[in-house]
Design a protein around this motif. Structure first.
Motif, mmCIF file in Angstrom:
data_model
loop_
_atom_site.group_PDB
_atom_site.id
_atom_site.type_symbol
_atom_site.label_atom_id
_atom_site.label_comp_id
_atom_site.label_asym_id
_atom_site.label_seq_id
_atom_site.Cartn_x
_atom_site.Cartn_y
_atom_site.Cartn_z
ATOM 1 N N PRO A 225 0.835 -1.210 0.000
ATOM 2 C CA PRO A 225 0.000 0.000 0.000
ATOM 3 C C PRO A 225 0.871 1.263 0.000
ATOM 4 C CG PRO A 225 -0.014 -1.059 2.156
ATOM 5 C CD PRO A 225 0.677 -2.001 1.226
ATOM 6 N N VAL A 226 0.402 2.279 -0.687
ATOM 7 C CA VAL A 226 1.115 3.559 -0.741
ATOM 8 C C VAL A 226 0.201 4.631 -0.145
ATOM 9 C CG1 VAL A 226 2.365 5.190 -2.206
ATOM 10 C CG2 VAL A 226 2.228 2.770 -2.867
ATOM 11 N N PRO A 227 0.200 4.782 1.169
ATOM 12 C CA PRO A 227 -0.707 5.754 1.808
ATOM 13 C C PRO A 227 -0.279 7.189 1.523
ATOM 14 C CG PRO A 227 0.779 4.811 3.431
ATOM 15 C CD PRO A 227 1.021 4.068 2.148
ATOM 16 N N THR A 228 -1.260 8.049 1.317
ATOM 17 C CA THR A 228 -0.975 9.472 1.065
ATOM 18 C C THR A 228 -1.400 10.347 2.240
ATOM 19 O OG1 THR A 228 -3.119 9.688 -0.058
ATOM 20 C CG2 THR A 228 -1.190 9.190 -1.413
ATOM 21 N N SER A 229 -2.011 9.724 3.252
ATOM 22 C CA SER A 229 -2.408 10.476 4.446
ATOM 23 C C SER A 229 -2.322 9.561 5.650
ATOM 24 C CB SER A 229 -3.841 11.004 4.299
ATOM 25 O OG SER A 229 -4.760 9.923 4.266
ATOM 26 N N PHE A 230 -2.416 10.157 6.832
ATOM 27 C CA PHE A 230 -2.341 9.362 8.061
ATOM 28 C C PHE A 230 -3.529 8.411 8.165
ATOM 29 C CE2 PHE A 230 -3.113 8.779 12.669
ATOM 30 C CZ PHE A 230 -1.922 8.138 12.998
ATOM 31 N N GLU A 231 -4.691 8.846 7.718
ATOM 32 C CA GLU A 231 -5.875 7.990 7.763
ATOM 33 C C GLU A 231 -5.699 6.771 6.860
ATOM 34 O OE1 GLU A 231 -8.490 8.162 9.748
ATOM 35 O OE2 GLU A 231 -7.487 9.848 10.734
ATOM 36 N N GLU A 232 -5.137 6.995 5.693
ATOM 37 C CA GLU A 232 -4.868 5.869 4.792
ATOM 38 C C GLU A 232 -3.822 4.932 5.390
ATOM 39 O OE1 GLU A 232 -3.846 6.982 0.849
ATOM 40 O OE2 GLU A 232 -5.701 8.113 0.503
ATOM 41 N N PHE A 233 -2.844 5.515 6.060
ATOM 42 C CA PHE A 233 -1.814 4.700 6.699
ATOM 43 C C PHE A 233 -2.423 3.802 7.777
ATOM 44 C CE2 PHE A 233 1.447 4.170 10.049
ATOM 45 C CZ PHE A 233 2.372 3.450 9.319
ATOM 46 N N LYS A 234 -3.342 4.333 8.557
ATOM 47 C CA LYS A 234 -3.987 3.529 9.604
ATOM 48 C C LYS A 234 -4.820 2.402 9.012
ATOM 49 C CE LYS A 234 -6.190 6.659 11.950
ATOM 50 N NZ LYS A 234 -7.040 7.244 13.029
ATOM 51 N N SER A 235 -5.410 2.677 7.847
ATOM 52 C CA SER A 235 -6.322 1.698 7.252
ATOM 53 C C SER A 235 -5.613 0.467 6.680
ATOM 54 C CB SER A 235 -7.158 2.364 6.152
ATOM 55 O OG SER A 235 -6.328 2.717 5.054
ATOM 56 N N ILE A 236 -4.287 0.542 6.509
ATOM 57 C CA ILE A 236 -3.588 -0.601 5.901
ATOM 58 C C ILE A 236 -3.272 -1.698 6.919
ATOM 59 C CG2 ILE A 236 -2.564 0.830 4.114
ATOM 60 C CD1 ILE A 236 0.042 0.824 5.598
ATOM 61 N N PHE A 237 -3.541 -1.410 8.190
ATOM 62 C CA PHE A 237 -3.299 -2.426 9.208
ATOM 63 C C PHE A 237 -4.545 -3.287 9.378
ATOM 64 C CE2 PHE A 237 -0.348 0.957 10.219
ATOM 65 C CZ PHE A 237 0.814 0.271 10.521
ATOM 66 N N ALA A 238 -4.384 -4.608 9.255
ATOM 67 C CA ALA A 238 -5.499 -5.535 9.469
ATOM 68 C C ALA A 238 -5.781 -5.649 10.968
ATOM 69 C CB ALA A 238 -5.161 -6.904 8.887
ATOM 70 N N ILE A 341 9.676 4.640 0.685
ATOM 71 C CA ILE A 341 9.928 4.166 -0.691
ATOM 72 C C ILE A 341 9.013 3.012 -1.111
ATOM 73 C CG2 ILE A 341 12.325 4.919 -0.769
ATOM 74 C CD1 ILE A 341 13.136 2.018 -0.085
ATOM 75 N N PRO A 342 7.732 3.034 -0.728
ATOM 76 C CA PRO A 342 6.879 1.913 -1.152
ATOM 77 C C PRO A 342 6.740 1.809 -2.667
ATOM 78 C CG PRO A 342 5.554 3.702 -0.266
ATOM 79 C CD PRO A 342 6.983 4.031 0.027
ATOM 80 N N THR A 343 6.832 2.947 -3.366
ATOM 81 C CA THR A 343 6.710 2.920 -4.836
ATOM 82 C C THR A 343 7.856 2.134 -5.451
ATOM 83 O OG1 THR A 343 5.647 5.088 -4.760
ATOM 84 C CG2 THR A 343 6.480 4.339 -6.892
ATOM 85 N N ILE A 344 9.065 2.317 -4.919
ATOM 86 C CA ILE A 344 10.221 1.566 -5.419
ATOM 87 C C ILE A 344 10.070 0.086 -5.098
ATOM 88 C CG2 ILE A 344 12.713 1.243 -5.193
ATOM 89 C CD1 ILE A 344 12.943 4.223 -4.649
ATOM 90 N N LEU A 345 9.609 -0.201 -3.885
ATOM 91 C CA LEU A 345 9.421 -1.601 -3.490
ATOM 92 C C LEU A 345 8.394 -2.286 -4.385
ATOM 93 C CD1 LEU A 345 9.383 -1.286 0.428
ATOM 94 C CD2 LEU A 345 11.306 -1.852 -1.063
ATOM 95 N N ASN A 346 7.412 -1.548 -4.854
ATOM 96 C CA ASN A 346 6.373 -2.121 -5.719
ATOM 97 C C ASN A 346 6.859 -2.406 -7.130
ATOM 98 O OD1 ASN A 346 4.492 -2.170 -3.687
ATOM 99 N ND2 ASN A 346 3.498 -0.255 -4.270
ATOM 100 N N MET A 347 8.097 -2.093 -7.424
ATOM 101 C CA MET A 347 8.696 -2.435 -8.722
ATOM 102 C C MET A 347 9.353 -3.820 -8.696
ATOM 103 S SD MET A 347 10.446 1.289 -9.462
ATOM 104 C CE MET A 347 11.218 0.777 -11.002
ATOM 105 N N ILE A 348 9.420 -4.440 -7.509
ATOM 106 C CA ILE A 348 10.097 -5.740 -7.382
ATOM 107 C C ILE A 348 9.230 -6.848 -7.978
ATOM 108 C CG2 ILE A 348 11.034 -7.434 -5.763
ATOM 109 C CD1 ILE A 348 11.443 -5.138 -3.761
ATOM 110 N N PRO A 349 9.746 -7.611 -8.946
ATOM 111 C CA PRO A 349 8.983 -8.756 -9.483
ATOM 112 C C PRO A 349 8.848 -9.849 -8.412
ATOM 113 C CG PRO A 349 10.783 -8.129 -10.961
ATOM 114 C CD PRO A 349 11.015 -7.419 -9.670
ATOM 115 N N MET A 350 7.668 -10.413 -8.304
ATOM 116 C CA MET A 350 7.468 -11.496 -7.338
ATOM 117 C C MET A 350 8.290 -12.723 -7.729
ATOM 118 S SD MET A 350 3.571 -11.303 -5.921
ATOM 119 C CE MET A 350 2.710 -11.439 -7.483
ATOM 120 N N ALA A 351 8.674 -12.805 -9.002
ATOM 121 C CA ALA A 351 9.531 -13.906 -9.447
ATOM 122 C C ALA A 351 10.883 -13.861 -8.731
ATOM 123 C CB ALA A 351 9.744 -13.826 -10.954
#
Length: 534
Positions: A225-238, A341-351
């Motif tokens: 997840p790439v949160p753009t606000s604190f509320e979005e950041f809180k929402s990524i926790f299960a 750097i979540p955007t950079i991490l999201n470039m990693i191939p799952m392979a």
């Protein structure tokens, strides 16, 4: 100097913390992937394992985080319970670990035979290999558990995506070469896993720039997840679904996680104590409490269960860590990376992550371990191989249980065989049979001794020697007495009892201080004839 000051070796600890961070980042993502959990859950576990457990632990070298050894269990548990209910099991497991620490159960790992533990790890390695093969090929086939795995793997090989296969092959090549080439081993600050991740991103970047049909699309890339606000950041926790605490399946998973995670942690602590250049003692009961608190927090925040991890701990030691500040630094760096750097991490191939896990699986299920236990004999090899196969085809808990049962059977069989030493010696006057009882003879030995006594040939000369025993079960004493009073006479056997203590209430035929019967190589015919005179 053995210092507990966290800031005493800050320079070396920050450097080693950076190395562990570079090793841990792809592992956190890969293990979450193999566990069927959200990738962010692996990062949460790594952060808590570094900062919280790192601070509470007494170990200055070990590093905690999501463990490859739990992937098979977690994968099945999430599929059966759902993720929110599974998190309740993680919280419960943490609480149980904390209680085990309070009960001073830190020595629990000593009661599991190495053949079962190694078999469990090898079985987990095979499961990791099986689960990652479709991802490494780019196949969308989901591998089932049990014996249906063979059909699923066959189907996976019919659904290969060339671009993903290229990245997998390149990543594996980098990982293998990085471990094999001596010159590259000296680059401690650049772990092979990080290089593989970089290569995977680079190759797919070239595919994109050249508009190649081999491009790996977003569905086969890491998706944090790439949160753009604190509320979005809180929402990524299960959030755990605490109502699931009434589900018996949640408790079964919690108990299993407690056992496996505790054993894996304690074994890792034992190994890392040897890696510590300052040779500091680690209180394993404190470690269990630290891991328990870490797992409670990880479960509450939506993370995976954790253990002390050998891969990270050994990397930490080899990078020159002196205190647990290095583990804390690695946790802080994981937190910073996922925020910045979540955007950079999201470039990693799952392979690439699949390639990393394939190598981890191979190391856990190394064929050399099969050869090792084969050389140690059937009493070690059979429990090992039974555990491996049962873990793969019947599940982790069943596999460990069957391995333990097999080990106990062999222990009992070994004790039965060791209850006495049986030999026959030939002298001028004929054969004399010696039955020398062991130090402890329990009721488990009764059947074997009974069979031996009743197979003694008619008209033979027999000495039963209890000189070395400290305990003989009453069942065995009754058996010997019955044989002496009834069966020996019926079979014409000249029976001599030696060395039985007064408490056994069996009358010795000669005094235990008489050493004549023990000098078996120099006894003369007349001395034996004296022992068996009517």
């Amino acid at each position: 100097m053995k210092s507990n000051n966290l800031f005493a070796h800050l320079k070396s600890d920050v450097a080693s913390g950076l190395v562990v961070f570079l090793v841990a980042l792809p592992l956190c993502l890969g293990i979450a992937l193999a566990s069927g959990a959200p990738l962010f859950a692996g990062i949460i576990s790594g952060i808590i394992g570094g900062i919280v457990v790192g601070f509470l632990s007494q170990s200055h070298i070990s590093v905690s985080g999501p463990a490859a050894g739990l992937t098979a269990l977690v994968f099945v548990a999430i599929a059966d319970l759902g993720y929110e209910a599974f998190l309740v099991a993680v919280v419960l497991a943490g609480a149980m670990q904390f209680v085990l620490g309070l009960l001073k159960a830190g020595t629990i790992s000593n009661y599991f035979p190495s053949s079962v533990i190694e078999g469990m790890l090898a079985g987990i390695g095979i499961i990791i290999l099986i689960q990652q093969i479709p991802l490494a090929l780019g196949s969308d086939v989901e591998v089932s558990t049990g014996f249906g795995v063979f059909a699923d793997l066959f189907a996976a090989f019919q659904d290969i995506k060339p671009g993903i296969l290229v990245i997998t092959a390149a990543s594996l090549a980098v990982l293998i070469i990085w471990d094999k080439v001596p010159a590259l081993k000296k680059l401690k600050l650049v772990p092979g896993a990080l290089v593989a991740v970089s290569i995977g991103i680079l190759i797919n970047g070239i595919f994109i720039l050249t508009d190649s049909p081999l491009v790996v699309t977003s569905e086969y890339l890491v998706s944090l997840p790439v949160p753009t606000s604190f509320e979005e950041f809180k929402s990524i926790f299960a959030i755990p679904s605490y109502s699931a605490i009434l589900n018996p399946g949640v408790w079964v998973v919690a108990i299993t996680i407690t056992i496996v995670a505790s054993i894996e942690t304690l074994l890792c602590i034992e190994a890392t104590e040897r890696l510590d250049s300052l040779k500091r003692f680690v209180n394993t009961n404190v470690e269990l409490k630290a891991q328990g608190i870490g797992n409670i927090i990880s479960g509450v925040l939506g993370g995976l269960p954790m253990t002390s991890v050998v891969v990270r701990s050994s990397a930490n030691a080899s990078a020159g860590a002196k205190t647990k500040m290095s583990a804390i630094v690695h946790g802080l760096l994981l937190l910073i990376s996922v925020l910045s750097i979540p955007t950079i991490l999201n470039m990693i191939p799952m392979a690439t992550l699949a390639a990393i896990l394939l190598l981890i699986g191979y190391k856990l299920a190394n064929p050399a371990s099969v050869k090792h236990f084969w050389k140690r004999g059937k009493y070690q090899f059979i429990p090992f191989i039974v555990t491996v196969l049962a873990v793969v085809f019947l599940g982790l808990l069943n596999g460990v249980a069957l391995g333990m049962i097999m080990s106990i059977i062999f222990i009992l069989r070994g004790n039965i065989k060791k209850a006495y030493f049986f030999r026959k010696e030939e002298y001028l006057s004929g054969d004399v049979i010696h039955v020398d009882l062991a130090q402890e003879v329990s009721f488990l030995n009764k059947a074997a001794i009974k069979l031996t006594l009743y197979k003694l040939p008619n008209n033979s000369k027999v000495i039963i020697d209890a000189s070395d025993t400290v305990y003989i079960a009453q069942d065995v004493l009754d058996l010997i007495n019955e044989f002496k009073m009834v069966n020996a006479e019926e079979k014409g056997i000249d029976l001599v009892l030696v060395g039985f203590k007064k408490a056994y209430r069996l009358e010795n035929d000669i005094d235990s201080n008489n050493k004549v019967y023990m000098e078996k190589r120099v006894l003369k015919e007349e001395k034996f004839s004296e022992l068996f005179q009517d």
